[in-house]
Enzyme design. Structure first.
Site, PDB file in Angstrom:
ATOM      1  CB  CYS A   2      -0.904  -0.001   1.235  1.00 35.92           C
ATOM      2  SG  CYS A   2      -1.860  -1.526   1.442  1.00 35.92           S
ATOM      3  CG  ASP A 118      -0.957  -8.964   6.120  1.00 34.78           C
ATOM      4  OD1 ASP A 118      -1.985  -8.596   5.507  1.00 34.78           O
ATOM      5  OD2 ASP A 118       0.179  -8.529   5.864  1.00 34.78           O
ATOM      6  CB  ILE A 318      12.970  -8.449 -18.417  1.00 34.33           C
ATOM      7  CG1 ILE A 318      13.008  -7.196 -19.305  1.00 34.33           C
ATOM      8  CG2 ILE A 318      14.341  -8.737 -17.849  1.00 34.33           C
ATOM      9  CD1 ILE A 318      11.679  -6.527 -19.416  1.00 34.33           C
TER      10      ILE A 318
END
Length: 697
Positions: A2, A118, A318
């Protein structure tokens, strides 16, 4: 994962006193400014927004959510205790083993959990253990917590700095956020920290490229008491064994324990309420993770994420142009075939790198002289395209298992008397030590950089003569700086910056107890790992695309075990004669980096990877004349833009592009990329021009 942005209006008795003598809160926080701050880091949490304000509007906790665990509204932040609600927290990151902790707290406390997230355990642990709650957290995290009854504000960062956390003081307010750009709507006017740039403070200590903006150090917490005094304290640090003590364990015991700890870490990192994938390169680190994930799912019935991927693990890679010399996708593809996983790769050519150059720089908030960070930026677009929010990565293995060649001279600097193999005689150690130092210095010379080889320097004397800091400081950007910067800030000594970043307790351990290899690992982990590899090659490029990347190799239960291993099982001499033994007559061979990791991971990887020497992940380092990058840098590195920085001398930079793209000078290319990124940051952040007389007396 977040994003967080928090504001604490500090008390000032003089400012807060009205004319009539009564107290008043002149400094408050508005909802609008917090909204604008959170909007600038919306990429970190596009799923929801949460805010909490104290009743007097002096404290605000803001959160943008990337829903990973408990996708219901109950998992939204901020979290609170109560009722009555007196403790409030916002958390960025993942906390592992939280089910066990939740069960224990449910049995031993009266805390009422409102979600299965969590992150809610932070409130319960703080309520039970006070400031000691941090030692109970396992995972990657940055968090802010306010205890209204005690009037204590806490901002903490995980042990290795996997998650970012910045702070600054502006107009009597403490600002804390996941990214510095979140400060822009809160009264912050960015200025260059020229001294930090010159002496490498931004990538070796708590400073950033911006004056007055600092990082909460890994394993530290910031505490503000009574809305006044602010200080930073340690809750965890790296430890290594006493080199004078014999290690009585067998190699087989150590290999088995590494395998056990790593499997347990990978198992915990698979927990999520969304699909989980794996980043896969051509190296042993990510391949070991992918192999162990596959083993746990197929052989032990473990869940991976929300069980939507139970048959075949999804891996992402990649790919650079095949003729660049930097493409490892063919090896990754063979590993994927061996494991039977789904394999997705993103091709990156020069045009794709140029297209993302400015956005990647904006998200990273600092410069980096190679373009592999743009490759990681592009790679993180790929999981989202296939419905994934979470990936496992291999960061941290090189730091703990000794995967870097820069460590070799320090490994050989002293004999490993705790566990030295009799097949590696002292005479060979001395010979190889001198060769390793010479080869490393020659390498830096070949790319135009400079590594000091003198052992009689102040930084060397401070750190028991280890040479790793010299290699970390070999790339010097201050040679491009305007003359006034030296007059104002003095001589830049990046190597001394690294030495000064080590506190006195640790310097004493380095002098008397730690093997030089472990001292080298310590300074690299505190510097480049936290401030570069976990930043522009980690969180910042991943979260730019709302991707949560998890790092099983940086689980502290695993690293504490690995740090306690003797140096000679991390780096191992293998003779060329038979690949296994070294005799007096067989004086040719090679050092195998990460030896014990290879042995622990052997059942889960291909024989090709088991035997392959390390090839660091990197983007191409040379590019053609008149190509997309050449044209982009011509647009960015102009006389007007460079002089607008203030601290860079135009006369020293005007021919950089020609030297880089026409002359193919490696150092000029790195300098050109650095200057171009300074220009981008200057324009995107609105950084004030640095001028003589701006240094703090």
């Amino acid at each position: 994962m977040c994003g967080i942005s928090c504001i604490v209006a500090l008390r000032d008795d003089q400012r807060d006193r009205k004319i009539d003598g009564s107290n008043s809160r002149l400094e408050t926080v508005t909802e609008d400014e917090l909204d604008r701050s959170l909007n600038l880091i919306r990429h970190r949490g596009p799923d929801a927004t949460g805010k909490w304000f104290s009743s007097d509007k002096r404290i605000a906790l803001g959160h943008v959510r990337l829903s990973i665990n408990d996708l219901s509204p109950a998992g939204a932040q901020p979290f609170h205790n109560g009722p009555p609600s007196t403790i409030h927290a916002v958390v960025n990151g993942e906390l592992y083993d939280h089910d066990r902790i939740r069960d224990e707290l449910t049995r031993t406390t009266d805390f009422a959990f409102h979600s299965t997230s969590d992150c809610e355990i932070v409130i319960a642990l703080y309520q039970r253990y006070g400031l000691s709650f941090l030692e109970h957290l396992r995972g990657e995290f940055a968090l802010c917590l306010y205890d209204a009854e005690a009037q204590v504000f806490i901002a903490a960062r995980d042990r290795y700095g996997i998650k970012p956390l910045f702070w600054t003081m502006q107009a009597g307010r403490l600002l804390v956020a996941a990214e510095a750009k979140a400060f822009l709507p809160l009264g912050w006017r960015p200025e260059w920290d020229v001294k930090s740039l010159a002496e490498g403070g931004w990538n070796n200590d708590e400073r950033t490229v911006f004056k007055g903006v600092q990082k909460v150090r890994p394993g530290h917490y910031l505490v503000c008491r009574a809305l006044g005094h602010v200080e930073q304290r340690t809750f965890w640090d790296l430890e290594y064994p006493d080199k004078r003590l014999k290690d009585v364990r067998t190699e087989e015991e150590m290999i088995a324990s590494v395998r056990k700890h790593l499997l347990e870490s990978v198992r915990l990192h698979l927990r999520a309420d969304v699909p989980v994938g794996v980043y896969l390169s051509g190296g042993i680190d990510s391949s070991a993770i992918a192999g162990m994930v596959t083993h746990l799912i197929r052989e032990q019935g473990e869940r991976i994420g929300n069980d939507k991927e139970t048959e075949r693990v999804s891996c992402f890679s990649i790919a650079f142009d095949e003729d660049s010399g930097f493409d490892e996708s063919s090896i990754a593809s063979r590993t994927a075939d061996f494991l039977g996983v789904k394999y997705f790769k993103k091709h990156m050519n020069e045009a794709e790198l140029a297209k993302r150059f400015e956005d990647a720089t904006w998200h990273c908030e600092h410069y980096y002289p190679d373009l592999n960070f743009i490759g990681k930026f592009a790679l993180s677009e790929l999981p989202r395209q296939h419905g994934f929010k979470v990936v496992l990565t291999g960061e941290g293995a090189d730091e703990h298992f000794s995967g870097y060649q820069v460590y070799l001279p320090d490994y050989l600097r002293e004999p490993d008397t705790s566990f030295q193999s009799p097949l590696f005689p002292e005479s060979l150690r001395i010979e190889q030590f001198e060769r390793a130092e010479r080869d490393l210095a020659d390498y830096y010379t070949s790319i135009g950089a400079h590594m000091s080889t003198s052992s009689d320097t102040l930084p060397r004397r401070m750190l028991n003569s280890i040479s790793t800091p010299a290699s970390m400081a070999a790339f010097r950007v201050d040679s491009l700086f305007a003359p006034w910067t030296k007059r104002e800030y003095g001589n830049a000594e990046p190597e001394l910056t690294i030495a000064n970043n080590v506190d006195g307790r640790v310097r004493s351990l380095m002098a008397d107890k730690w093997h030089p290899l472990h001292s080298a690992q310590y300074v690299w982990t505190k510097g480049h790992l936290a401030n570069i590899f976990l930043s522009c090659l980690g969180d910042r490029t991943e979260m730019a695309h709302s991707i949560e990347a998890r790092t099983p190799f940086l689980d502290h239960k695993l690293t504490e075990y690995v740090n306690g291993l003797p140096p000679s099982v991390k780096m191992r001499w293998v003779a060329a004669s038979d690949g296994q033994t070294l005799t007096e007559s067989a004086q040719k061979g090679a050092f195998v980096e990460k030896w014990i990791l290879r042995e622990a991971a052997k059942p889960f990887i291909t024989d090709e990877l088991y035997k392959r020497r390390k090839h660091p992940y990197s983007a191409p380092t040379t590019y053609p004349e008149n190509g997309p990058l050449h044209k982009l840098l011509q647009h960015l590195i102009t006389k007007e833009n460079v002089e607008g920085l203030g601290f860079v001398d135009w006369e020293k930079t005007r021919d950089l592009i020609h030297r880089a793209f026409v002359g193919k000078e490696a150092l000029a290319m790195r300098f050109a990329f650095s200057v171009a990124q300074w220009v981008v940051l200057s324009q995107r952040f609105g950084v004030m021009k640095a001028e003589a007389g701006s240094a703090i007396p």
